[in-house]
Write a protein that holds these residues in place. Structure first.
Motif, PDB file in Angstrom:
ATOM      1  N   ALA A 216       0.863  -1.241   0.212  1.00 60.14           N
ATOM      2  CA  ALA A 216       0.076  -0.097   0.207  1.00 60.14           C
ATOM      3  C   ALA A 216       1.067   1.239  -0.057  1.00 60.14           C
ATOM      4  O   ALA A 216       1.872   1.415   0.752  1.00 60.14           O
ATOM      5  CB  ALA A 216      -0.866   0.141   1.208  1.00 60.14           C
ATOM      6  N   VAL A 217       0.636   1.947  -1.059  1.00 59.63           N
ATOM      7  CA  VAL A 217       1.530   3.216  -0.908  1.00 59.63           C
ATOM      8  C   VAL A 217       0.754   4.257  -0.613  1.00 59.63           C
ATOM      9  O   VAL A 217      -0.395   4.791  -0.832  1.00 59.63           O
ATOM     10  CB  VAL A 217       1.640   3.643  -2.708  1.00 59.63           C
ATOM     11  CG1 VAL A 217       2.647   5.172  -2.593  1.00 59.63           C
ATOM     12  CG2 VAL A 217       2.780   2.522  -3.329  1.00 59.63           C
ATOM     13  N   GLU A 218       1.230   5.088   0.631  1.00 62.57           N
ATOM     14  CA  GLU A 218       0.528   5.994   1.254  1.00 62.57           C
ATOM     15  C   GLU A 218       0.749   7.318   0.803  1.00 62.57           C
ATOM     16  O   GLU A 218       0.150   8.270   0.797  1.00 62.57           O
ATOM     17  CB  GLU A 218       0.820   5.851   2.836  1.00 62.57           C
ATOM     18  CG  GLU A 218       0.473   4.619   3.391  1.00 62.57           C
ATOM     19  CD  GLU A 218       0.983   4.536   4.788  1.00 62.57           C
ATOM     20  OE1 GLU A 218       1.729   5.350   5.196  1.00 62.57           O
ATOM     21  OE2 GLU A 218       0.404   3.700   5.460  1.00 62.57           O
ATOM     22  N   ASN A 219       2.066   7.451   0.212  1.00 59.69           N
ATOM     23  CA  ASN A 219       2.502   8.771  -0.132  1.00 59.69           C
ATOM     24  C   ASN A 219       3.497   8.569  -1.250  1.00 59.69           C
ATOM     25  O   ASN A 219       4.238   7.672  -1.339  1.00 59.69           O
ATOM     26  CB  ASN A 219       2.921  10.041   0.834  1.00 59.69           C
ATOM     27  CG  ASN A 219       2.739  11.421   0.477  1.00 59.69           C
ATOM     28  OD1 ASN A 219       2.543  11.571  -0.481  1.00 59.69           O
ATOM     29  ND2 ASN A 219       2.977  11.973   1.476  1.00 59.69           N
ATOM     30  N   MET A 220       3.605   9.417  -2.250  1.00 61.90           N
ATOM     31  CA  MET A 220       4.462   9.508  -3.444  1.00 61.90           C
ATOM     32  C   MET A 220       4.983  10.757  -3.807  1.00 61.90           C
ATOM     33  O   MET A 220       4.186  11.654  -3.929  1.00 61.90           O
ATOM     34  CB  MET A 220       4.063   8.489  -4.387  1.00 61.90           C
ATOM     35  CG  MET A 220       5.093   8.479  -5.731  1.00 61.90           C
ATOM     36  SD  MET A 220       4.251   7.251  -6.777  1.00 61.90           S
ATOM     37  CE  MET A 220       4.077   5.775  -6.011  1.00 61.90           C
ATOM     38  N   LEU A 221       6.346  10.887  -4.095  1.00 61.50           N
ATOM     39  CA  LEU A 221       6.828  12.138  -4.617  1.00 61.50           C
ATOM     40  C   LEU A 221       7.809  11.716  -5.960  1.00 61.50           C
ATOM     41  O   LEU A 221       8.842  11.165  -5.382  1.00 61.50           O
ATOM     42  CB  LEU A 221       7.457  13.153  -3.483  1.00 61.50           C
ATOM     43  CG  LEU A 221       8.118  14.332  -4.245  1.00 61.50           C
ATOM     44  CD1 LEU A 221       7.137  15.238  -4.953  1.00 61.50           C
ATOM     45  CD2 LEU A 221       8.730  15.103  -2.887  1.00 61.50           C
ATOM     46  N   THR A 235       6.562   6.281   0.235  1.00 65.34           N
ATOM     47  CA  THR A 235       6.030   6.086   1.722  1.00 65.34           C
ATOM     48  C   THR A 235       5.221   4.902   1.587  1.00 65.34           C
ATOM     49  O   THR A 235       4.021   5.042   1.000  1.00 65.34           O
ATOM     50  CB  THR A 235       5.639   7.225   2.341  1.00 65.34           C
ATOM     51  OG1 THR A 235       6.568   8.289   2.490  1.00 65.34           O
ATOM     52  CG2 THR A 235       5.223   6.910   3.877  1.00 65.34           C
ATOM     53  N   ALA A 236       5.296   3.574   2.032  1.00 70.37           N
ATOM     54  CA  ALA A 236       4.564   2.421   1.799  1.00 70.37           C
ATOM     55  C   ALA A 236       4.696   1.222   2.969  1.00 70.37           C
ATOM     56  O   ALA A 236       5.750   1.687   3.705  1.00 70.37           O
ATOM     57  CB  ALA A 236       5.054   1.944   0.321  1.00 70.37           C
ATOM     58  N   ARG A 237       3.781   0.591   2.999  1.00 71.58           N
ATOM     59  CA  ARG A 237       3.664  -0.646   3.861  1.00 71.58           C
ATOM     60  C   ARG A 237       3.249  -1.657   3.048  1.00 71.58           C
ATOM     61  O   ARG A 237       2.389  -1.659   2.341  1.00 71.58           O
ATOM     62  CB  ARG A 237       3.134  -0.043   5.129  1.00 71.58           C
ATOM     63  CG  ARG A 237       1.698   0.076   4.811  1.00 71.58           C
ATOM     64  CD  ARG A 237       0.699   0.466   6.246  1.00 71.58           C
ATOM     65  NE  ARG A 237      -0.616   0.805   5.863  1.00 71.58           N
ATOM     66  CZ  ARG A 237      -1.545   0.146   5.350  1.00 71.58           C
ATOM     67  NH1 ARG A 237      -1.354  -1.422   5.771  1.00 71.58           N
ATOM     68  NH2 ARG A 237      -2.661   0.320   5.007  1.00 71.58           N
ATOM     69  N   THR A 238       3.686  -3.059   3.488  1.00 69.80           N
ATOM     70  CA  THR A 238       3.240  -4.351   2.949  1.00 69.80           C
ATOM     71  C   THR A 238       1.626  -4.362   3.698  1.00 69.80           C
ATOM     72  O   THR A 238       1.504  -4.082   4.894  1.00 69.80           O
ATOM     73  CB  THR A 238       4.061  -5.533   3.337  1.00 69.80           C
ATOM     74  OG1 THR A 238       4.370  -5.703   4.547  1.00 69.80           O
ATOM     75  CG2 THR A 238       5.334  -5.153   2.408  1.00 69.80           C
ATOM     76  N   THR A 239       0.858  -5.146   2.882  1.00 74.96           N
ATOM     77  CA  THR A 239      -0.364  -5.463   3.448  1.00 74.96           C
ATOM     78  C   THR A 239      -0.738  -6.940   3.676  1.00 74.96           C
ATOM     79  O   THR A 239      -1.745  -7.430   4.087  1.00 74.96           O
ATOM     80  CB  THR A 239      -1.402  -4.929   2.489  1.00 74.96           C
ATOM     81  OG1 THR A 239      -1.363  -5.702   1.082  1.00 74.96           O
ATOM     82  CG2 THR A 239      -1.357  -3.376   2.349  1.00 74.96           C
ATOM     83  N   ASN A 240       0.235  -7.828   3.289  1.00 76.38           N
ATOM     84  CA  ASN A 240       0.016  -9.348   3.678  1.00 76.38           C
ATOM     85  C   ASN A 240       0.854  -9.670   4.643  1.00 76.38           C
ATOM     86  O   ASN A 240       0.836 -11.103   4.829  1.00 76.38           O
ATOM     87  CB  ASN A 240       0.251  -9.950   2.310  1.00 76.38           C
ATOM     88  CG  ASN A 240       1.804  -9.780   1.709  1.00 76.38           C
ATOM     89  OD1 ASN A 240       2.420  -8.970   2.255  1.00 76.38           O
ATOM     90  ND2 ASN A 240       2.007 -10.576   0.934  1.00 76.38           N
TER      91      ASN A 240
END
Length: 502
Positions: A216-221, A235-240
């Motif tokens: 899941a990408v929460e923010n991107m630049l 800025t991301a995190r895994t969901t599984n």
């Protein structure tokens, strides 16, 4: 009362009213525009940051000018120093004696005696009897005491002058630091100001592709700089519940932006986990470098006084640095090693090559190493464009071997740490696929035969067949050693070959 339908803005910082102005001047977090609440874009953040850095750069330049005004370095004792020394000597030795007229004579603007005595003291370190005027030698009853006190007073004035000039040299080095910092901030401001935000162009499809891989990408630049190079912050995190390496994530980015290669930055996170974190990605350069090195110490010494390093700095910059310490053996090795390490640290911290080069020179001045200067040589290659920037202070020439032959890039004459005003020799050249960079210390060139050492090196380089950089460095060193019975100086050869990536 302000009409919010008009093209003006009211904005707040931390809940308080900050001001009213045009949209281009906004620095708040949330503002009212045409009756609507909008979140300020990243481009506004970049604009504000660039302006602040530009203001800081101007402040540093003004501070440098303020430091530069006032006292100036004096090379010799002045007329006032001489008069003060004579007056002190007369008051301590002559007291109320009315027969001495040397001080009154020296007070005259056209006095020959005073300037003659000052120059005699500077040349010999003391004033002797034969330097004094005849009336003084014939009429003074305490000429030995007076002469001894006069020498002591002038020695004290010379010591004060030396300390004053030393202070002014340190001040000049600090002024140079301020000016370099001003240039660094100005360049950084320009870089931020010219960076284009291209997140919207690729953001949607990139988030979709990451989501398929359970990220899941929460923010991107995504920024594109003036040179065309791109940089991304995700800025991301895994969901599984699993993890993804930053290297695998960079391959996903390469799929989204066709024709590009991406790599995680060396100073960034290496793994994406269930906890949100920001990973910085850099677009890979079009070129790659392979290096080679060969060296031998001066005959009779256990270690070489030359030091070198190969490293890559942020922004796809590859750096080759070579430092020839003054003298030979362990002292020269230690000093040149410190210079190379400092240069490498500055480049890895994000300083530009020119700024790092100048800062090293001023740091050497402040450290008081002018008695043991070092010849500093640095080549920086932009792996994105293939442009070579060569910077030198007192170093031997650099050679570029291409398809059309060998080219000589001439060197500077002043070693690092000697003069605060010394400007490095800066040269730029475009490299092509298969070109080689050859850097040597003066011990290598001095061993070659003939008067034109550079031409002899070029002829040898052009006679070489294609070979890896390491083998080329060894062959060059063997060629130089073949003309001397033993190494008369430390000899170091660095080579680098540039190739396009497949």
């Amino acid at each position: 009362m302000t009409d919010i339908s008009s093209p003006v803005c009211v904005y707040w910082i931390r809940g308080g009213l900050f001001g009213i102005g045009s949209p281009s001047a906004q620095i708040g977090g949330i503002f009212l525009l045409s009756g609507r609440r909008e979140v300020r874009s990243r481009s506004d953040v970049n604009y504000y940051t660039a302006r602040k850095l530009e203001d800081m750069a101007r402040s540093m330049e003004r501070l440098a000018k303020a430091f530069d005004e006032g006292m100036h370095k004096t090379g010799s004792l002045t007329r006032d120093d001489g008069l003060a020394a004579m007056q002190t000597s007369a008051s301590m030795v002559c007291q109320d004696c009315s027969q001495c007229g040397i001080y009154a004579e020296s007070e005259r603007e056209d006095s020959y005696y005073l300037y003659y005595l000052l120059r005699a003291f500077e040349q010999k370190g003391q004033i002797e009897k034969e330097d004094m005027p005849r009336p003084f030698l014939a009429g003074c009853r305490k000429k030995e005491d007076y002469l001894a006190q006069l020498n002591r007073s002038l020695a004290r004035a010379a010591m004060n002058l030396s300390w004053k000039n030393r202070f002014l040299e340190s001040r000049d080095a600090v002024v140079s630091q301020f000016r370099e910092l001003s240039l660094i901030l100005g360049e950084f401001s320009h870089q931020i100001d010219q960076a284009a935000d291209i997140t919207e162009e690729y953001g949607y499809i990139m988030k979709k592709l990451f989501r398929r891989c359970h990220v899941a990408v929460e923010n991107m630049l995504i920024l594109e700089y003036e040179s065309g190079r791109r940089e991304a912050y995700v800025t991301a995190r895994t969901t599984n519940g699993r993890c993804m390496t930053a290297k695998d994530a960079s391959e996903l980015m390469s799929e989204v932006i066709p024709g590009t290669r991406w790599n995680p930055a060396k100073d960034s996170r290496s793994i994406i986990t269930r906890q949100s974190g920001t990973v910085r990605f850099e677009e890979d350069g079009e070129y790659q470098l392979l290096y080679g090195a060969a060296r031998v110490p001066k005959q009779g010494e256990r270690c070489s006084g030359d030091n070198y390093t190969f490293c890559e700095s942020p922004g796809s910059q590859a750096m080759i640095s070579l430092c020839d310490g003054m003298g030979c053996g362990e002292p020269a090795c230690e000093e040149s090693g410190q210079v190379v390490e400092l240069t490498e640290n500055l480049l890895e911290a994000g300083f530009g090559s020119r700024a790092a080069f100048k800062l090293v020179n001023t740091v050497l001045l402040l450290a008081g190493t002018e008695q043991h200067p070092a010849a500093l040589d640095m080549s920086c290659v932009d792996l994105y464009t293939g442009v070579l920037d060569v910077m030198k202070l007192g170093a031997a020439p650099t050679f570029v071997l291409g398809q059309e032959g060998a080219e000589v890039l001439e060197a500077g004459q002043v070693p690092a740490g000697i003069l605060s005003e010394a400007e490095p020799v800066m040269l730029s050249r475009k490299l092509w696929d298969g070109d080689h960079i050859i850097m040597v210390t003066d011990g290598v060139l001095d061993a070659l035969p003939g008067e034109d050492k550079e031409q002899a090196m070029c002829q040898f380089l052009e006679s070489l067949d294609f070979m890896p950089p390491q083998e080329m460095a060894e062959r060059i060193l063997e060629f130089a050693l073949s003309f001397v019975p033993g190494a008369r100086d430390d000899m170091t050869v660095l080579t680098a070959g540039i190739w396009k990536k497949e």
